[in-house]
Design a protein around this motif. Sequence first.
Motif, PDB file in Angstrom:
ATOM      1  N   VAL A   1     -78.198  -2.884 -48.086  1.00  0.00           N
ATOM      2  CA  VAL A   1     -78.539  -4.155 -47.442  1.00  0.00           C
ATOM      3  C   VAL A   1     -77.905  -5.316 -48.212  1.00  0.00           C
ATOM      4  O   VAL A   1     -77.329  -6.246 -47.624  1.00  0.00           O
ATOM      5  CB  VAL A   1     -80.069  -4.330 -47.356  1.00  0.00           C
ATOM      6  CG1 VAL A   1     -80.443  -5.760 -46.964  1.00  0.00           C
ATOM      7  CG2 VAL A   1     -80.665  -3.344 -46.357  1.00  0.00           C
ATOM      8  N   PHE A   2     -78.025  -5.276 -49.535  1.00  0.00           N
ATOM      9  CA  PHE A   2     -77.411  -6.289 -50.379  1.00  0.00           C
ATOM     10  C   PHE A   2     -75.902  -6.359 -50.133  1.00  0.00           C
ATOM     11  O   PHE A   2     -75.319  -7.447 -49.999  1.00  0.00           O
ATOM     12  CB  PHE A   2     -77.686  -5.945 -51.848  1.00  0.00           C
ATOM     13  CG  PHE A   2     -77.133  -6.916 -52.845  1.00  0.00           C
ATOM     14  CD1 PHE A   2     -77.944  -7.898 -53.391  1.00  0.00           C
ATOM     15  CD2 PHE A   2     -75.801  -6.856 -53.243  1.00  0.00           C
ATOM     16  CE1 PHE A   2     -77.436  -8.795 -54.324  1.00  0.00           C
ATOM     17  CE2 PHE A   2     -75.289  -7.741 -54.166  1.00  0.00           C
ATOM     18  CZ  PHE A   2     -76.101  -8.720 -54.707  1.00  0.00           C
ATOM     19  N   THR A   3     -75.263  -5.195 -50.044  1.00  0.00           N
ATOM     20  CA  THR A   3     -73.815  -5.140 -49.864  1.00  0.00           C
ATOM     21  C   THR A   3     -73.401  -5.674 -48.495  1.00  0.00           C
ATOM     22  O   THR A   3     -72.444  -6.456 -48.374  1.00  0.00           O
ATOM     23  CB  THR A   3     -73.320  -3.693 -50.036  1.00  0.00           C
ATOM     24  OG1 THR A   3     -73.741  -3.208 -51.315  1.00  0.00           O
ATOM     25  CG2 THR A   3     -71.811  -3.610 -49.942  1.00  0.00           C
ATOM     26  N   ALA A   4     -74.114  -5.253 -47.447  1.00  0.00           N
ATOM     27  CA  ALA A   4     -73.792  -5.736 -46.099  1.00  0.00           C
ATOM     28  C   ALA A   4     -73.980  -7.250 -45.994  1.00  0.00           C
ATOM     29  O   ALA A   4     -73.159  -7.955 -45.383  1.00  0.00           O
ATOM     30  CB  ALA A   4     -74.671  -5.022 -45.064  1.00  0.00           C
TER      31      ALA A   4
ATOM     32  N   GLY B   1     -80.584 -14.933 -47.825  1.00  0.00           N
ATOM     33  CA  GLY B   1     -81.960 -14.462 -47.735  1.00  0.00           C
ATOM     34  C   GLY B   1     -82.023 -12.959 -47.535  1.00  0.00           C
ATOM     35  O   GLY B   1     -82.831 -12.257 -48.164  1.00  0.00           O
ATOM     36  N   ILE B   2     -81.152 -12.429 -46.660  1.00  0.00           N
ATOM     37  CA  ILE B   2     -81.107 -10.985 -46.430  1.00  0.00           C
ATOM     38  C   ILE B   2     -80.622 -10.267 -47.680  1.00  0.00           C
ATOM     39  O   ILE B   2     -81.117  -9.189 -48.040  1.00  0.00           O
ATOM     40  CB  ILE B   2     -80.202 -10.673 -45.225  1.00  0.00           C
ATOM     41  CG1 ILE B   2     -80.790 -11.301 -43.957  1.00  0.00           C
ATOM     42  CG2 ILE B   2     -80.035  -9.167 -45.047  1.00  0.00           C
ATOM     43  CD1 ILE B   2     -79.880 -11.218 -42.752  1.00  0.00           C
ATOM     44  N   GLN B   3     -79.656 -10.881 -48.368  1.00  0.00           N
ATOM     45  CA  GLN B   3     -79.196 -10.325 -49.637  1.00  0.00           C
ATOM     46  C   GLN B   3     -80.357 -10.221 -50.625  1.00  0.00           C
ATOM     47  O   GLN B   3     -80.471  -9.255 -51.383  1.00  0.00           O
ATOM     48  CB  GLN B   3     -78.084 -11.215 -50.201  1.00  0.00           C
ATOM     49  CG  GLN B   3     -77.251 -10.573 -51.296  1.00  0.00           C
ATOM     50  CD  GLN B   3     -76.222 -11.538 -51.844  1.00  0.00           C
ATOM     51  OE1 GLN B   3     -76.507 -12.704 -52.103  1.00  0.00           O
ATOM     52  NE2 GLN B   3     -75.002 -11.053 -52.040  1.00  0.00           N
ATOM     53  N   GLY B   4     -81.249 -11.221 -50.587  1.00  0.00           N
ATOM     54  CA  GLY B   4     -82.427 -11.200 -51.450  1.00  0.00           C
ATOM     55  C   GLY B   4     -83.386 -10.072 -51.114  1.00  0.00           C
ATOM     56  O   GLY B   4     -84.079  -9.558 -52.010  1.00  0.00           O
ATOM     57  N   LEU B   5     -83.458  -9.675 -49.836  1.00  0.00           N
ATOM     58  CA  LEU B   5     -84.287  -8.524 -49.466  1.00  0.00           C
ATOM     59  C   LEU B   5     -83.793  -7.271 -50.186  1.00  0.00           C
ATOM     60  O   LEU B   5     -84.581  -6.492 -50.741  1.00  0.00           O
ATOM     61  CB  LEU B   5     -84.247  -8.299 -47.956  1.00  0.00           C
ATOM     62  CG  LEU B   5     -84.826  -9.395 -47.058  1.00  0.00           C
ATOM     63  CD1 LEU B   5     -84.696  -8.984 -45.599  1.00  0.00           C
ATOM     64  CD2 LEU B   5     -86.283  -9.653 -47.401  1.00  0.00           C
ATOM     65  N   GLY B   6     -82.486  -7.066 -50.151  1.00  0.00           N
ATOM     66  CA  GLY B   6     -81.924  -5.941 -50.883  1.00  0.00           C
ATOM     67  C   GLY B   6     -82.101  -6.106 -52.373  1.00  0.00           C
ATOM     68  O   GLY B   6     -82.406  -5.146 -53.092  1.00  0.00           O
TER      69      GLY B   6
ATOM     70  N   VAL C   1     -66.679  -9.613 -54.512  1.00  0.00           N
ATOM     71  CA  VAL C   1     -66.890  -8.805 -55.712  1.00  0.00           C
ATOM     72  C   VAL C   1     -68.202  -8.042 -55.600  1.00  0.00           C
ATOM     73  O   VAL C   1     -68.303  -6.875 -56.006  1.00  0.00           O
ATOM     74  CB  VAL C   1     -66.871  -9.705 -56.962  1.00  0.00           C
ATOM     75  CG1 VAL C   1     -67.381  -8.950 -58.183  1.00  0.00           C
ATOM     76  CG2 VAL C   1     -65.471 -10.220 -57.229  1.00  0.00           C
ATOM     77  N   MET C   2     -69.244  -8.692 -55.047  1.00  0.00           N
ATOM     78  CA  MET C   2     -70.532  -8.021 -54.865  1.00  0.00           C
ATOM     79  C   MET C   2     -70.416  -6.835 -53.907  1.00  0.00           C
ATOM     80  O   MET C   2     -71.122  -5.831 -54.057  1.00  0.00           O
ATOM     81  CB  MET C   2     -71.577  -9.002 -54.326  1.00  0.00           C
ATOM     82  CG  MET C   2     -71.844 -10.183 -55.226  1.00  0.00           C
ATOM     83  SD  MET C   2     -72.426  -9.666 -56.843  1.00  0.00           S
ATOM     84  CE  MET C   2     -71.959 -11.085 -57.810  1.00  0.00           C
ATOM     85  N   VAL C   3     -69.529  -6.939 -52.926  1.00  0.00           N
ATOM     86  CA  VAL C   3     -69.331  -5.832 -51.987  1.00  0.00           C
ATOM     87  C   VAL C   3     -68.792  -4.611 -52.726  1.00  0.00           C
ATOM     88  O   VAL C   3     -69.288  -3.477 -52.563  1.00  0.00           O
ATOM     89  CB  VAL C   3     -68.365  -6.249 -50.857  1.00  0.00           C
ATOM     90  CG1 VAL C   3     -68.056  -5.050 -49.960  1.00  0.00           C
ATOM     91  CG2 VAL C   3     -68.965  -7.381 -50.038  1.00  0.00           C
ATOM     92  N   VAL C   4     -67.787  -4.827 -53.567  1.00  0.00           N
ATOM     93  CA  VAL C   4     -67.203  -3.721 -54.336  1.00  0.00           C
ATOM     94  C   VAL C   4     -68.245  -3.104 -55.264  1.00  0.00           C
ATOM     95  O   VAL C   4     -68.388  -1.866 -55.349  1.00  0.00           O
ATOM     96  CB  VAL C   4     -65.987  -4.212 -55.139  1.00  0.00           C
ATOM     97  CG1 VAL C   4     -65.432  -3.092 -56.004  1.00  0.00           C
ATOM     98  CG2 VAL C   4     -64.908  -4.740 -54.198  1.00  0.00           C
ATOM     99  N   MET C   5     -68.999  -3.954 -55.966  1.00  0.00           N
ATOM    100  CA  MET C   5     -70.020  -3.457 -56.880  1.00  0.00           C
ATOM    101  C   MET C   5     -71.111  -2.708 -56.112  1.00  0.00           C
ATOM    102  O   MET C   5     -71.608  -1.677 -56.576  1.00  0.00           O
ATOM    103  CB  MET C   5     -70.624  -4.612 -57.674  1.00  0.00           C
ATOM    104  CG  MET C   5     -69.655  -5.290 -58.622  1.00  0.00           C
ATOM    105  SD  MET C   5     -70.413  -6.654 -59.541  1.00  0.00           S
ATOM    106  CE  MET C   5     -71.520  -5.752 -60.627  1.00  0.00           C
ATOM    107  N   GLY C   6     -71.491  -3.225 -54.956  1.00  0.00           N
ATOM    108  CA  GLY C   6     -72.546  -2.594 -54.170  1.00  0.00           C
ATOM    109  C   GLY C   6     -72.155  -1.213 -53.682  1.00  0.00           C
ATOM    110  O   GLY C   6     -72.959  -0.258 -53.740  1.00  0.00           O
ATOM    111  N   ILE C   7     -70.937  -1.081 -53.184  1.00  0.00           N
ATOM    112  CA  ILE C   7     -70.470   0.231 -52.716  1.00  0.00           C
ATOM    113  C   ILE C   7     -70.450   1.227 -53.867  1.00  0.00           C
ATOM    114  O   ILE C   7     -70.886   2.381 -53.737  1.00  0.00           O
ATOM    115  CB  ILE C   7     -69.067   0.098 -52.081  1.00  0.00           C
ATOM    116  CG1 ILE C   7     -69.156  -0.714 -50.771  1.00  0.00           C
ATOM    117  CG2 ILE C   7     -68.464   1.467 -51.814  1.00  0.00           C
ATOM    118  CD1 ILE C   7     -67.809  -1.058 -50.179  1.00  0.00           C
ATOM    119  N   THR C   8     -69.970   0.780 -55.027  1.00  0.00           N
ATOM    120  CA  THR C   8     -69.923   1.660 -56.201  1.00  0.00           C
ATOM    121  C   THR C   8     -71.323   2.051 -56.659  1.00  0.00           C
ATOM    122  O   THR C   8     -71.587   3.227 -56.964  1.00  0.00           O
ATOM    123  CB  THR C   8     -69.177   0.961 -57.354  1.00  0.00           C
ATOM    124  OG1 THR C   8     -67.889   0.528 -56.908  1.00  0.00           O
ATOM    125  CG2 THR C   8     -69.016   1.893 -58.535  1.00  0.00           C
TER     126      THR C   8
END
Length: 469
Positions: free
Chosen positions: A93-96, A115-120, A178-185
């Motif tokens: 959820v954070f990554t999306a 806000g949705i990022q905060g849910l994750g 950058v957060m997307v890359v970190m989240g997937i990893t």
Amino acid sequence: MNIRTADPAATTSPGATRWALASLALAMLMSSLSISSANVALPTIAHAFAAPFGTVQWVVLAYLLAVTVFSVGAGRLADIVGPRRVLVVGILVFTAASVVCAAAPDLLVLVIARGIQGLGGAAVLALTVAMVRAAVPSHRTGSAMGLLGTMSAVGTALGPSLGGALIAGAGWRSIFLVMVVMGITAAALALRHLPGDRQAGRPELRAFDIAGTLVLTLALGAYALATTAGETTGAGTAVLVVAAIAGILLFLHIEARAAAPLIDLNAFADRFLRSGLVTNLLVASVMMATFLVGPFYLSRSLGLGEAMVGLVMSVGPVVSALTGIPAGRIVDRFGAPRVAVFGLVEMAIGALLLALLPGIAGVAGYVAALAVLTPGYQLFLAANNTAVMTGVADDRRGVVSGMLSLSRNLGFITGASVMGAVFAFGAAAPVATASGAAVAAGMRLTFLVAAGLMVLAVVLARRGGSGDR
């Protein structure tokens, strides 16, 4: 009284333990970076969308509010369906949401996505701590907690410089990419290396307390808005505070009668939990005071320029990053209750030094005081997390970890409000126009109060940690 369970990671190979810890550490680093790097992007975002600062600050507030109000709910959901599942979903959820942030066409979409990022982020912050017991042997719990504390500090310290470099080179949207890359990893590592969830055995764990969750969310949201929304009128703040109090009372009424409550009120009979949550809140309030008051004192009273203020302010996070892992090892060697008290005593001394030394030795005194305060914070953090989570039954790990996260976040927002008010009172003048001497007076009073809070925390920790669990 908590029920001790068998050590789930006692037979795990060292290699598997290292990879499991790496996944948790990366998740913690990602969530910390998402706050500190976004802060430095606010001026650029304000310019990009031609928006006033009072509006743009919701890019940060939306995330913090979501993390605060959903921490306990995320923990309870993990107790029902399994912590690894909820942690991985939280990371995804954070990554999306990070993808949406990077592509946001306007400020409203960006704030909603944050806000949705905060849910994750709520799931990540709560469940990285909750997963430690399943991922590492019990005799290394303190070291693992210390590593997570180090990653949180590294994210806080690295965020401004990394964010600034990314913004200068590729624009503000790159900080979210950058957060997307970190989240997937992080999601891939968690799926591959974290131990699987064990099915809950008691039927009542199949229910989720929707009414309690909704009321608690609204109450915490009202409180957070009352203490963070700087442009709210006095009447508006009073209404939000009343709503928060009414919401908490209603929440307690619901929980006392719920078949499967979000928070088991009987858990507060455990002195370890009571002490751990309250001291966690007090410590977070004091640490927030260093971030809040420090820049004003360094610039107004000591006359430092912006670059030097940033450099001196980075001392705290850097010291945290360097002392987190050693703090965890000290916890493993000497025991969590004893180290928690020692950390609080060190913090009390550090706060007292912050009130006195800068007026005597200037910048050197300020840095020396931080060098005492910050290691004490890391000792407390590793010890308190270990003490609270040790012995918690598997079906309560998520919600207890969520309560730790909630108490810390409430401490941060309370510290910003209450310690900010103490600072303004001590300065005896509007902070925006106060003289260097007035700011110095506010600084002294703030950290004398902070030292008093740490003495209170020592008393609470000694009472809560006495005896056997």
